[in-house]
Motif scaffolding. Sequence first.
Motif, PDB file in Angstrom:
ATOM      1  N   HIS A 168      -9.196 -62.450  22.059  1.00 38.85           N
ATOM      2  CA  HIS A 168      -8.557 -63.769  21.922  1.00 38.85           C
ATOM      3  C   HIS A 168      -9.493 -64.823  21.335  1.00 38.85           C
ATOM      4  N   HIS A 169     -10.766 -64.457  21.118  1.00 39.01           N
ATOM      5  CA  HIS A 169     -11.732 -65.434  20.622  1.00 39.01           C
ATOM      6  C   HIS A 169     -11.226 -66.104  19.346  1.00 39.01           C
ATOM      7  N   PHE A 220       1.023 -74.819  23.877  1.00 34.23           N
ATOM      8  CA  PHE A 220       1.801 -74.853  25.114  1.00 34.23           C
ATOM      9  C   PHE A 220       3.032 -75.705  24.893  1.00 34.23           C
ATOM     10  N   LEU A 221       4.215 -75.104  25.134  1.00 30.65           N
ATOM     11  CA  LEU A 221       5.485 -75.827  25.031  1.00 30.65           C
ATOM     12  C   LEU A 221       6.258 -75.563  26.306  1.00 30.65           C
ATOM     13  N   ASP A 222       6.511 -76.583  27.076  1.00 27.59           N
ATOM     14  CA  ASP A 222       7.190 -76.442  28.369  1.00 27.59           C
ATOM     15  C   ASP A 222       6.489 -75.370  29.208  1.00 27.59           C
ATOM     16  N   ASP A 223       7.207 -74.212  29.473  1.00 26.64           N
ATOM     17  CA  ASP A 223       6.562 -73.192  30.314  1.00 26.64           C
ATOM     18  C   ASP A 223       6.053 -72.005  29.500  1.00 26.64           C
ATOM     19  N   LYS A 224       6.004 -72.155  28.159  1.00 27.24           N
ATOM     20  CA  LYS A 224       5.596 -71.039  27.292  1.00 27.24           C
ATOM     21  C   LYS A 224       4.243 -71.286  26.633  1.00 27.24           C
ATOM     22  N   VAL A 225       3.565 -70.166  26.348  1.00 27.14           N
ATOM     23  CA  VAL A 225       2.323 -70.253  25.591  1.00 27.14           C
ATOM     24  C   VAL A 225       2.424 -69.356  24.358  1.00 27.14           C
ATOM     25  N   PHE A 226       1.948 -69.859  23.236  1.00 28.16           N
ATOM     26  CA  PHE A 226       1.942 -69.151  21.949  1.00 28.16           C
ATOM     27  C   PHE A 226       0.495 -68.972  21.531  1.00 28.16           C
ATOM     28  N   SER A 227       0.136 -67.774  21.034  1.00 21.27           N
ATOM     29  CA  SER A 227      -1.224 -67.558  20.542  1.00 21.27           C
ATOM     30  C   SER A 227      -1.174 -67.249  19.053  1.00 21.27           C
ATOM     31  N   TYR A 228      -1.906 -68.028  18.273  1.00 22.76           N
ATOM     32  CA  TYR A 228      -1.921 -67.855  16.816  1.00 22.76           C
ATOM     33  C   TYR A 228      -3.312 -67.513  16.319  1.00 22.76           C
ATOM     34  N   LEU A 258       1.614 -65.640  14.549  1.00 24.02           N
ATOM     35  CA  LEU A 258       1.801 -65.459  15.991  1.00 24.02           C
ATOM     36  C   LEU A 258       1.358 -64.057  16.401  1.00 24.02           C
ATOM     37  N   GLU A 259       0.592 -63.955  17.480  1.00 21.72           N
ATOM     38  CA  GLU A 259       0.150 -62.657  17.995  1.00 21.72           C
ATOM     39  C   GLU A 259       1.332 -61.910  18.610  1.00 21.72           C
ATOM     40  N   LYS A 260       1.257 -60.583  18.481  1.00 18.14           N
ATOM     41  CA  LYS A 260       2.299 -59.722  19.079  1.00 18.14           C
ATOM     42  C   LYS A 260       2.487 -60.050  20.557  1.00 18.14           C
ATOM     43  N   SER A 261       3.717 -59.915  21.022  1.00 14.45           N
ATOM     44  CA  SER A 261       4.109 -60.106  22.419  1.00 14.45           C
ATOM     45  C   SER A 261       4.176 -61.583  22.830  1.00 14.45           C
ATOM     46  N   PHE A 262       3.650 -62.493  22.008  1.00 14.38           N
ATOM     47  CA  PHE A 262       3.796 -63.911  22.330  1.00 14.38           C
ATOM     48  C   PHE A 262       5.113 -64.415  21.742  1.00 14.38           C
ATOM     49  N   PRO A 263       5.749 -65.459  22.270  1.00 18.58           N
ATOM     50  CA  PRO A 263       5.298 -66.294  23.378  1.00 18.58           C
ATOM     51  C   PRO A 263       5.428 -65.616  24.738  1.00 18.58           C
TER      52      PRO A 263
END
Length: 424
Positions: A99-100, A106-114, A119-124
């Motif tokens: 993840h480095h 962060f949007l409401d109760d979700k997290v997205f990793s880019y 966008l990374e697989k399995s996200f949000p």
Amino acid sequence: APAHHAAIVFEHAEENPQVDDESHYNAKYDRCEGIEFDAIAPDEKGTALFFKGDHLWKGFSGPAELANATFQELDEYHHLGHVDAAFRMHNKDGKDSKHHDHVFFFLDDKVFSYYNHTLEKSFPLEIQQVFPGIPSHLDAAVECPKGECTTDSVLFFKGHEVYKFDIRNNTVKKKVWDHLPVCTSAFRWLEHYYCFHGHNFTRFHPLSGEVEANYPKETRRYFMSCPNFGHGAGHRRPRCKLDAITTDSTGKSYAFIGIMYIRLDTLRDGIHPFHIVRSWKEVSGHVDAVFSYGDKIYIIQRDQIYIYKSAAHYTLIEGYPKPLKEELGIDGPVDAAFVCDEHIVHVIQGQKMLDINLEATPRAVKTEAPLPFSKIDAATCHTDGVKVFVGGEYYLYQSPKLLATSKINPVPHKISSELFGCEE
Ligand code: HEM
């Protein structure tokens, strides 16, 4: 004018991609009118991203764009009202080092990793799945690497509550920082930590939350180039002629020029001069030589020496400054000093290099060698060898021994404004 300086100092942080289709630019927001940002974070290339509503600014200058033009899925998975919080993960050596440098939103109760705007697989994912113990509907987030925080961490802000998330073992410590305004965004820039609120910002200490005098300050004056707003007037960039240079045990590299220092290993995020007293509180005025040994940094000023612990911000060791004579067995002033791998500090004084064993007591000059220069400004030793700085140039030697014995000077390199953030 700041706009002019921005282009010079921040070349590397300013690489706004040229977009042919300008249709997604939108004049809904003008950040020079004073904006309360929802989130601020650097991306993996070091470009600062500023979010407001469904808009985004890339870098310290330029117009607003629609956020979904770069980060589509924020809109697809979740109708983009606004980003609550964002940060760039610092996790070089931990178990989740994959993840480095990823940018988390962060949007409401979700997290997205880019990464790389993808966008990374399995996200949000649910925030709780990735950051157990962290609440939803956050106000702000900022990374805090080891050395600045005690361990690699993330600070999450919600109201006056601050959740310090240790990414090594996923533990959370909650604190209340009532003295700090409620931060709608937070940003780490060149080791400094900023809380943004309204169109102002407040700098805080990431461990204690402590705020020094003179805050809040106007965001438009510092973090963007706006007509009639600017800072640093009366300050020129420091000249490209060093007083001292060193790299500490954690890999942080600093050049000292007059009363300013410049961190050299943060090219990606920008290069900017700060006053020496900002990081080394007890040192005023210019310094003569600086070297690093173990987890400490040694600062020599005339006939005095200061020793600072490097861990989590620099703290002066009790009993210092001390006379140089007492610490190293030599009289000041000195021109430069450096340590390579062994326990020997090489001190340069005029045309001589004095070797002092740092493991011996009392300390005394062990050997003395003549040098091929009449006056050296600064010197440092790192993985690529010994760098000797003279005027606007430096010379690279493979070892201290070669510096003392070589008959012909190697080809000089220029101290460039690009790499040193200085004025040629
Ligand atoms: C895009 C370009 C620039 C940006 C984004 C920028 C940003 C900043 C920020 C965020 C601060 C710290 C505010 C704080 O912690 O309270 C600062 C301080 C400062 N800046 Fe800049 N700056 C830029 C260019 C310049 C230039 C070109 C100069 C002058 C040559 C300059 C001179 C200063 C000075 C003297 C300080 C105070 C440093 C200290 O207190 O140690 N800045 N700048």
